[in-house]
Design an enzyme around this catalytic site. Structure first.
Site, short mmCIF file in Angstrom:
data_model
loop_
_atom_site.label_atom_id
_atom_site.label_comp_id
_atom_site.label_asym_id
_atom_site.label_seq_id
_atom_site.Cartn_x
_atom_site.Cartn_y
_atom_site.Cartn_z
N CYS A 24 85.59 183.30 43.07
CA CYS A 24 84.91 184.33 42.28
C CYS A 24 84.31 185.38 43.21
O CYS A 24 83.64 185.05 44.17
CB CYS A 24 83.81 183.68 41.44
SG CYS A 24 82.91 184.85 40.39
N CYS A 27 77.21 184.71 42.16
CA CYS A 27 77.51 183.37 42.68
C CYS A 27 77.08 183.23 44.14
O CYS A 27 77.15 184.18 44.91
CB CYS A 27 79.01 183.08 42.59
SG CYS A 27 79.61 182.75 40.92
N CYS A 44 82.17 187.77 42.13
CA CYS A 44 80.96 188.37 41.55
C CYS A 44 79.80 188.32 42.55
O CYS A 44 79.82 187.56 43.50
CB CYS A 44 80.58 187.71 40.23
SG CYS A 44 79.58 186.22 40.38
#
Length: 190
Positions: free
Chosen positions: A49, A54, A51
């Site tokens: 991920c 996180c 993003c």
């Protein structure tokens, strides 16, 4: 440009797949009194991920994150060291106040993910968990300061690793949105 760094475990091609993983103990990075969280269920939807929410280890552009049923997650040791990173977020990421590692992130609000907890499988003391199967929020690494002109190389590298890159709009549009966001935040020059 050298090989794009995705995540230390992914970049070193470390094999972690097991046929019958059924949970284990996640341990934070603290040497003394680490937080320990037990899951009693196999992972689902393991992925890398990009993003900015996180937890990522040093040098990683992506996290490794999966979900397990919240009912199968228990804090075993040092729960007093956990704090929710952002109480207004959909995912209530419980992080160690000392080392910063996100240990579990339940979704408690009404949402399709309600009843699931996000975890970082690399923190398992046991091996055998399923390898990530795709890449999510790829464009979001720009919001961390990643050079937008290298996004084609990132997507190529992810595909080499059999991690299909996903974003909501076309990659070019998502790069544009993430670049605008990064400039507004001051992460990239305006």
């Amino acid at each position: 440009m050298s090989v794009i760094a995705i995540h230390p475990l992914i970049d070193t091609q470390r094999q972690v797949t097991g046929a019958a993983f059924s949970g284990g103990t996640l341990i934070c990075a603290c040497v003394e009194k680490p937080v320990k969280v037990r899951t009693r269920h196999d992972l689902a939807h393991n992925h890398v991920c990009g993003c900015t929410q996180c937890w990522k280890p040093a040098g990683a552009n992506f996290s490794i994150v999966a979900v397990v049923p919240t009912k199968d997650v228990d804090v075993l040791e040092n729960s007093d060291k956990l704090a929710v990173v952002d109480p207004s977020a959909l995912i209530l990421r419980h992080a160690c106040k000392e080392c910063g590692v996100h240990m579990h992130g339940p979704v408690e609000r009404e949402h399709p993910f309600q009843g699931l907890s996000f975890i970082h499988p690399e923190r398992f003391q046991e091996s055998g968990w399923a390898q990530p199967g795709f890449a999510a929020f790829v464009s979001s690494i720009i919001e961390s300061g990643f050079d937008p002109s290298n996004m084609d190389a990132v997507r190529s590298r992810l595909k080499e690793l059999n991690l299909e890159p996903y974003d909501c709009l076309s990659p070019g549009l998502m790069d544009y949105i993430a670049t605008w966001t990064a400039k507004k935040k001051g992460v990239l020059p305006a």
